[in-house]
Scaffold this active site. Sequence first.
Site, PDB file in Angstrom:
ATOM      1  N   SER A   1      46.531 -19.002  48.875  1.00  0.00           N
ATOM      2  CA  SER A   1      46.915 -19.708  49.859  1.00  0.00           C
ATOM      3  C   SER A   1      46.607 -21.306  49.904  1.00  0.00           C
ATOM      4  O   SER A   1      46.703 -21.829  48.699  1.00  0.00           O
ATOM      5  CB  SER A   1      46.993 -19.113  51.396  1.00  0.00           C
ATOM      6  OG  SER A   1      47.893 -19.475  52.238  1.00  0.00           O
TER       7      SER A   1
ATOM      8  N   ASP B   1      57.787 -14.653  50.170  1.00  0.00           N
ATOM      9  CA  ASP B   1      56.839 -15.278  51.016  1.00  0.00           C
ATOM     10  C   ASP B   1      57.488 -16.294  51.884  1.00  0.00           C
ATOM     11  O   ASP B   1      58.101 -17.059  51.474  1.00  0.00           O
ATOM     12  CB  ASP B   1      55.621 -15.706  49.999  1.00  0.00           C
ATOM     13  CG  ASP B   1      54.372 -16.287  50.912  1.00  0.00           C
ATOM     14  OD1 ASP B   1      54.540 -16.566  52.144  1.00  0.00           O
ATOM     15  OD2 ASP B   1      53.520 -16.419  50.288  1.00  0.00           O
TER      16      ASP B   1
ATOM     17  N   HIS C   1      53.954 -12.982  52.125  1.00  0.00           N
ATOM     18  CA  HIS C   1      52.568 -13.984  51.904  1.00  0.00           C
ATOM     19  C   HIS C   1      51.217 -12.796  51.306  1.00  0.00           C
ATOM     20  O   HIS C   1      50.449 -13.443  50.712  1.00  0.00           O
ATOM     21  CB  HIS C   1      52.193 -14.583  53.233  1.00  0.00           C
ATOM     22  CG  HIS C   1      51.261 -15.702  52.940  1.00  0.00           C
ATOM     23  ND1 HIS C   1      51.506 -16.853  51.925  1.00  0.00           N
ATOM     24  CD2 HIS C   1      49.964 -15.957  53.590  1.00  0.00           C
ATOM     25  CE1 HIS C   1      50.403 -17.478  52.059  1.00  0.00           C
ATOM     26  NE2 HIS C   1      49.504 -17.075  53.058  1.00  0.00           N
TER      27      HIS C   1
END
Length: 743
Positions: free
Chosen positions: A586, A672, A707
Amino acid sequence: MTHTPSQPAAHLDEVQPPVARKVPSLRTHHGDSFEDNYEWLRDKESPEVVDLLKAENAYQEAVTAHQEPLREAIFQEIKGRTQETDLSVPYRKDGWWYYTRSVEGKEYGIQCRVQAQDTGDRVEDWTPPAVEAGVDIPGEEVLLDGNVEAEGKPFFSVGGAAVTIDGTLYAYAADYAGDERFTLRFKDLRTGALLPDVIENVFYGIAFSPDGTRIYYTVVDDSWRPYQVKSHVLGTPVTDDEVIYQEDDVAMWLGFELSSDRRHLVLSIGCSEFSETRLLRFDALDAGLSTVISRGERILYEAEPFLLENASGSAEERILLTHNRDAINSMISLVDPAELARPLAEQRWTTVVEHSDDVRVNGAGVTSTHVVVSVRKDTIERVQVLALAGLGTPEQAAPVEPAFEEELYTAEVAGSDYEAPVIRMGYTSYFTPSRIYDFVLPTPGLPDGELLLRKENPVLGGYTPGDYVAEREWAVAADGTRIPLSVLRHASVKQDATAAGLVYGYGSYELSMDPGFAIPRISLLDRGVVFVIAHVRGGGELGRHWYEKGKKLHKKNTFTDFIAATDWLAQSGWVDPARVAAMGGSAGGLLMGAVANLAPEKYAAIVAAVPFVDALTTILDPELPLSALEWEEWGNPITDPSVYAYMKSYTPYENVRGVAYPKIAAVTSFNDTRVLYVEPAKWVQRLRESTTGRNPIVMKIEMEGGHGGASGRYVHWRERAWDYAFVADSLGATELLPGAGLK
């Protein structure tokens, strides 16, 4: 000793990566133009884009096919160390004990409960019942079987659950696509039947009103920002649901919870730099919302309303504030709500926990007898409790902190009930499996309280903590700042500069990489990999200033700190400098892209999970998911030319250059909503066309995940096995150390 990676099953010259066609798109801001040939990959509905992504998967499968035996070995090690049929420690809420069962061979947990019994002994009444893994107990009720709920669906995740105080209704929000938009359903626990009420597209977090007649939930806008809190009266049309509050500032996030004593609905509105809390009294709904401190005061705070008994024995309304007013690391104050009507400068706040440059106050809550405080000192998360008796007066008692023996650990509140004589705590360290404690709150007869161990998660396969070592070391950045490192290794690794090493980092949003046990990591350590967690600036490990020195126009400190950590490892005598890899996800994926550009020669391989590598493009478009919310973290490049120039000087996609890049794996998910798949898809195309080396650059995309990847625990284990096999193979660390591995 010579270490070489195993050779690919197919020679790279014979397996060609997919090449996206170039469609020039000019992006111009502040007089600066950037030509982007791959922005067209953002069209998720395009068959050409989907075909390209599938081709990326086919390419990575061919290039990494030789790693499959290693992936399977690591998966079996994870599985072999995990007690697959297990259950969580029951926690009490009102008249029931709630817990989760896991069953061998099943992907998802099963939510259960049994009725609580009251004996009059308060600590005994809050002692969890003896529930055995794999054994049903009389009166056990299944609230939700995730395996049944997920049957026939590509993805499943629960984003929130709630039970009415009387225990008759159960609400749960489920995601079936991985896009973190949930469907809210209701179950009558007396009959087991689902109610006809169904609410689509809700966000995380749900709560029943105390009387159980309505449910509160959050809704996101088109850019995936939670902006509405709504209430639904059971049995009425969803179209009639009331908007309790709508937040129109695109840079502010909205959430809610019930106050600890369940007398208020507490709405939290904010960003990383200031906030606003609004309260709704359940006994005066028509009075509407009241604001604690306006966002215009630019204070970052949390508010907890509660009743505090005064010297005469009567209860008075008070608000507990955790705030950064003249306190960068935050402090805790007690406020009479009547004071809030006065101008801020004239309000009288009573200090409960004073500010310290060495201690970060992360938050506070209340029970009927104590304030429970979360603090961070010397990088370590800790819990302290203060008696309500005498709070904010000269008679206020000193805080009591449960004591633990290890140097590097994490202790946090894992749950508390307003009326309970205990708080639930979670404890873990790098090599101590997760533990659940109940901490008996201090009393005059037990002034230090008492820690009661309820469970330590079992680790199978002959795991012995003494086989591993965790140490605190410090790297030194170019500006002289000392960067804390957590250095993990198998005890048998010798300091002879031959081992492999992996540096992991994140460094954003004031999130700390706290010590924690992880079964998958053992598989790397057992192969001789020295695992370094770099606690770089931008995280929260050393207080608020540590975060602020790694955000906005100081963001490059995050990247150079990580490189300093890599240099420390390369020079430590533990590893061969040619056998070092990096990993992050991320915002940590942005970190990976930045260090790949800044120091590609220092890494043999990089794994970037759901990487935020095209951050400037994303943040320049406020219509994209979460973009406006990012302005307080990175700055606003739309309005500020200096922020634009600074970001463009480090964002990974714009700064790909003609150098020999290491092996790179970008791991992402098609659905995501936080970091869109298009960012790594564009990035790998630019990397391949620019690199002067021959190392493979692959993208692995989960076509049905979000995600956090795909859903299901076995799927998660295989995903982690893929990541670690890529690292171990790239570093020539595929074989177990003598005596290591499953036993």
